[in-house]
Enzyme design. Sequence first.
Site, PDB file in Angstrom:
ATOM      1  N   ASP A   8      63.054 107.471  -1.174  1.00 29.94           N
ATOM      2  CA  ASP A   8      62.790 106.534   0.087  1.00 29.94           C
ATOM      3  C   ASP A   8      64.161 105.579  -0.156  1.00 29.94           C
ATOM      4  OD1 ASP A   8      61.818 105.059   1.905  1.00 29.94           O
ATOM      5  OD2 ASP A   8      60.821 103.494   0.688  1.00 29.94           O
ATOM      6  N   ASP A  10      64.072 101.660   1.475  1.00 25.30           N
ATOM      7  CA  ASP A  10      63.949 100.152   1.393  1.00 25.30           C
ATOM      8  C   ASP A  10      62.866 100.116   0.214  1.00 25.30           C
ATOM      9  OD1 ASP A  10      65.336  98.757   3.735  1.00 25.30           O
ATOM     10  OD2 ASP A  10      64.329 100.714   4.566  1.00 25.30           O
TER      11      ASP A  10
END
Length: 221
Positions: A8, A10
């Site tokens: 991922d 953020d």
Amino acid sequence: MFQAVLFDCDGVLVDSERITNRVLRAMLRDLGWELTESEGFTLFVGRALTDEAGVILANTGFVVTDEWIGEFRRRRNEALALDLEAIPGAVSAVHEISRIFNGKVACASGADRPKIDLQLTKVGLADAFAGKVFSGMEMPRSKPAPDVYLAAAAALGVDPAHTAVIEDTPAGVRAGVAAGATVYGYCPPDSLAHHEPQALLTVGATHIFTSMDDLPKLLQA
């Protein structure tokens, strides 16, 4: 040994949530909805803002428009370009993991592509993920659906069941689990922008870790 590692963005690679949260709360304040930093994280972290239009309507009476979303993204990107930093240890961890797995790494984010590209460039990770960046907003469904992780695994030529997914939100963990991956949940201590370990374990994370410095060895264990 896994065949690939899917990150991922953020909260995993970049410490962006405080910046994004600050911009969003300022815009919601203009609509008459005052939120604390903690409330903003609880309501919006790990979720696409377009999916939260109903929550905004219920609390402000404002119907979210494409123009409003566009203004949010413009202000957010300006703030990120000024203030964004990498998650401590993330840059070195990515380079080490890419070496271990012969370049079989990808960034699979629920964010829009301009934001992902801006952030990876800002923290010096654009080259590490060149040609291997996937946006949930370009998929039929974004997280918690598995589409972005399935696309990343397919592009790398690996079975999703043989991948490790690195996540920090319940929605992201659900996406990784639904793709058939083994999910490692990043939960740094005393971070309002991150979830408690139990929140990630409950939805299927197999491993919890608190420091990016530990990740390369964890993935080889």
